[in-house]
Every structure is written in structure tokens, then in C-alpha cells.
Design a protein around this motif. Structure first.
Motif, mmCIF file in Angstrom:
data_model
loop_
_atom_site.group_PDB
_atom_site.id
_atom_site.type_symbol
_atom_site.label_atom_id
_atom_site.label_comp_id
_atom_site.label_asym_id
_atom_site.label_seq_id
_atom_site.Cartn_x
_atom_site.Cartn_y
_atom_site.Cartn_z
ATOM 1 N N GLU A 24 12.930 148.589 4.330
ATOM 2 C CA GLU A 24 14.322 149.029 4.627
ATOM 3 C C GLU A 24 15.547 147.973 4.768
ATOM 4 O OE1 GLU A 24 14.033 151.431 8.107
ATOM 5 O OE2 GLU A 24 12.842 152.970 6.969
ATOM 6 N N ASN A 25 15.153 146.745 5.302
ATOM 7 C CA ASN A 25 16.122 146.044 5.193
ATOM 8 C C ASN A 25 16.492 145.416 3.861
ATOM 9 O OD1 ASN A 25 16.884 145.875 7.783
ATOM 10 N ND2 ASN A 25 15.620 143.972 8.212
ATOM 11 N N ALA A 26 15.441 145.304 3.102
ATOM 12 C CA ALA A 26 15.541 144.576 1.579
ATOM 13 C C ALA A 26 16.520 145.861 0.815
ATOM 14 C CB ALA A 26 14.437 144.539 0.984
ATOM 15 N N VAL A 27 16.107 146.861 1.079
ATOM 16 C CA VAL A 27 16.976 147.961 0.413
ATOM 17 C C VAL A 27 18.489 147.995 0.649
ATOM 18 C CG1 VAL A 27 17.235 150.710 -0.237
ATOM 19 C CG2 VAL A 27 14.975 149.417 -0.299
ATOM 20 N N GLU A 28 18.587 148.215 1.898
ATOM 21 C CA GLU A 28 19.946 148.410 2.622
ATOM 22 C C GLU A 28 20.949 147.029 2.460
ATOM 23 O OE1 GLU A 28 22.339 149.371 6.657
ATOM 24 O OE2 GLU A 28 20.410 150.087 6.252
ATOM 25 N N HIS A 29 20.337 145.844 2.917
ATOM 26 C CA HIS A 29 21.261 144.820 2.881
ATOM 27 C C HIS A 29 20.922 143.897 1.749
ATOM 28 C CE1 HIS A 29 21.909 145.624 7.197
ATOM 29 N NE2 HIS A 29 20.693 145.809 7.289
ATOM 30 N N SER A 30 20.161 144.159 0.660
ATOM 31 C CA SER A 30 20.146 143.425 -0.426
ATOM 32 C C SER A 30 20.323 144.131 -1.745
ATOM 33 C CB SER A 30 18.866 142.492 -0.306
ATOM 34 O OG SER A 30 18.594 141.531 -1.166
ATOM 35 N N LEU A 31 19.443 145.024 -1.985
ATOM 36 C CA LEU A 31 19.561 145.869 -3.248
ATOM 37 C C LEU A 31 20.814 146.707 -3.367
ATOM 38 C CD1 LEU A 31 15.991 146.634 -3.639
ATOM 39 C CD2 LEU A 31 17.254 144.640 -4.372
ATOM 40 N N LEU A 32 21.160 147.350 -2.171
ATOM 41 C CA LEU A 32 22.316 148.356 -2.443
ATOM 42 C C LEU A 32 23.635 147.455 -2.550
ATOM 43 C CD1 LEU A 32 21.381 151.169 0.049
ATOM 44 C CD2 LEU A 32 21.104 151.156 -2.492
ATOM 45 N N GLN A 33 23.583 146.356 -2.044
ATOM 46 C CA GLN A 33 24.750 145.467 -2.190
ATOM 47 C C GLN A 33 25.117 144.870 -3.693
ATOM 48 O OE1 GLN A 33 26.808 145.457 0.589
ATOM 49 N NE2 GLN A 33 25.070 146.895 1.630
ATOM 50 N N LYS A 34 24.148 145.001 -4.396
ATOM 51 C CA LYS A 34 24.004 144.627 -5.660
ATOM 52 C C LYS A 34 24.533 145.551 -6.597
ATOM 53 C CE LYS A 34 20.824 141.702 -8.421
ATOM 54 N NZ LYS A 34 19.307 141.129 -8.773
ATOM 55 N N ILE A 35 25.466 145.167 -7.396
ATOM 56 C CA ILE A 35 25.978 146.262 -8.338
ATOM 57 C C ILE A 35 24.997 146.662 -9.188
ATOM 58 C CG2 ILE A 35 27.640 146.634 -10.313
ATOM 59 C CD1 ILE A 35 29.386 144.367 -8.857
ATOM 60 N N ASP A 36 24.129 145.995 -9.762
ATOM 61 C CA ASP A 36 22.980 146.452 -10.829
ATOM 62 C C ASP A 36 21.734 146.888 -10.010
ATOM 63 O OD1 ASP A 36 22.753 143.648 -10.541
ATOM 64 O OD2 ASP A 36 22.107 143.476 -12.341
ATOM 65 N N GLY A 37 21.594 146.954 -8.656
ATOM 66 C CA GLY A 37 20.396 147.146 -7.938
ATOM 67 C C GLY A 37 19.282 146.122 -8.232
ATOM 68 N N GLY A 38 18.117 146.556 -7.966
ATOM 69 C CA GLY A 38 17.377 145.262 -8.248
ATOM 70 C C GLY A 38 15.721 145.944 -7.910
ATOM 71 N N SER A 39 14.852 145.104 -7.643
ATOM 72 C CA SER A 39 13.494 145.486 -7.170
ATOM 73 C C SER A 39 12.846 145.075 -5.931
ATOM 74 C CB SER A 39 12.844 145.381 -8.565
ATOM 75 O OG SER A 39 12.534 143.722 -8.703
ATOM 76 N N ILE A 40 11.976 145.477 -5.551
ATOM 77 C CA ILE A 40 11.344 145.046 -4.328
ATOM 78 C C ILE A 40 9.687 145.073 -4.918
ATOM 79 C CG2 ILE A 40 10.479 145.536 -1.978
ATOM 80 C CD1 ILE A 40 12.965 147.048 -1.503
ATOM 81 N N SER A 41 8.961 143.939 -4.420
ATOM 82 C CA SER A 41 7.893 143.811 -4.604
ATOM 83 C C SER A 41 6.907 143.547 -3.295
ATOM 84 C CB SER A 41 7.608 142.179 -5.323
ATOM 85 O OG SER A 41 6.169 142.119 -5.647
ATOM 86 N N ILE A 42 5.760 144.315 -3.293
ATOM 87 C CA ILE A 42 5.076 144.316 -2.146
ATOM 88 C C ILE A 42 3.576 144.084 -2.635
ATOM 89 C CG2 ILE A 42 4.372 145.635 0.097
ATOM 90 C CD1 ILE A 42 6.685 147.500 -0.551
ATOM 91 N N ILE A 43 2.954 142.974 -2.215
ATOM 92 C CA ILE A 43 1.927 142.287 -2.370
ATOM 93 C C ILE A 43 1.056 142.191 -1.312
ATOM 94 C CG2 ILE A 43 0.534 140.550 -3.830
ATOM 95 C CD1 ILE A 43 3.232 140.241 -5.464
ATOM 96 N N CYS A 44 -0.402 142.706 -1.209
ATOM 97 C CA CYS A 44 -1.199 142.537 -0.232
ATOM 98 C C CYS A 44 -2.323 141.755 -0.785
ATOM 99 C CB CYS A 44 -1.617 143.592 0.340
ATOM 100 S SG CYS A 44 -0.433 144.467 1.340
ATOM 101 N N LYS A 45 -2.972 140.619 -0.443
ATOM 102 C CA LYS A 45 -3.994 139.603 -1.070
ATOM 103 C C LYS A 45 -4.872 139.365 0.053
ATOM 104 C CE LYS A 45 -1.548 137.873 -4.903
ATOM 105 N NZ LYS A 45 -1.402 136.851 -5.693
#
Length: 133
Positions: A24-45
Motif C-alpha cells: 500500500e505504501n508503494a502505491v500511495e507514496h510512490s506510484l500515485l505520485q508519478k505522473i505516468d504511474g509505475g509497477s510493483i514487483s513482489i517476489i518470493c524465493k
């Protein structure tokens, strides 16, 4: 673009909603602040007796000064007023996994933020879930 990747056919348990606030932090504080949006990667290894959970975004990132303050407050257990989600996630995982938890946060302004959660000596068990090919 790959959003979620699970590189093991074994399962492991972490406390419910442990990483949700980080996403949620990544979406609210990082991606929504970017004009062209972005992506989030979640990886479990899984590596031998270690589980790695990586949450990474390509948003606006965090300044060096802010990142330093966040890390200091996490280590010294000073509750963060501005970053309560990070604080709660870290301390909840720390209570659950104790010395087996390693929590690293890196960020570059304009490029994004990455949180690496490493948990050693975790109890693994075979899972019926298989990641899509």
C-alpha cells in the motif's frame, strides 16, 4: 510485466497482512505520485533454509535523508509518525521471527524503492500451489 512471482513449491507462514502495508505504501507514496504511474514487483524465493520476499517499485523513490531517518527509527524502535505502515510491518515480523529476520530498505529518488525481507530457519512445507508458467 511480471507482478508476482513465487519461486518455490513449498509454503511458509508469515503473520497475516505482514507485507500488505508495504505494498500500500508503494502505491500511495510512490506510484500515485508519478505522473505516468509505475509497477510493483513482489517476489518470493527460497534458498536452502532461507526465504526472501522482495517488494520493489519503480516510483518516485525516497530521499537519502528520509530513508536514513526511517532506518534509524526502525532500529531504535522509535515509532514513526509518518511511516507507521513500515514501522508496524517491521516490528510485527521482528516479533514473529526474532533474530531470523533481516529487513533491508533501499531507494533512489526518481527510480523507486526496494524492500528485501530475509527470513532464515523458516519452517517449510510442501504446498499444493504451483506458480503459473
Amino acid at each position: 510485466m511480471e507482478i508476482f512471482q513465487l519461486d518455490t513449491n513449498e509454503s511458509f507462514s508469515i503473520p497475516f497482512f505482514s507485507i500488505q502495508p508495504l505494498i500500500e505504501n508503494a502505491v500511495e507514496h510512490s506510484l500515485l505520485q508519478k505522473i505516468d504511474g509505475g509497477s510493483i514487483s513482489i517476489i518470493c524465493k527460497k534458498k536452502t533454509n532461507l526465504v526472501i520476499i522482495k517488494i520493489e517499485d519503480d516510483g518516485i523513490g525516497i530521499s537519502k535523508d528520509s530513508l536514513k531517518k526511517i532506518k534509524e527509527r526502525l532500529i531504535h524502535q522509535n515509532q514513526l509518525i509518518d511511516h507507521i505502515g513500515i514501522y508496524n510491518c517491521y516490528h510485527r515480523l521482528k516479533l514473529f521471527f526474532e533474530e531470523n529476520l533481516e529487513f533491508q530498505m533501499t531507494s533512489t529518488e526518481g527510480k523507486g524503492t526496494c524492500i528485501n525481507i530475509s527470513i532464515s530457519n523458516i519452517n517449510m512445507r510442501k504446498s499444493s500451489y504451483h506458480s503459473p508458467a
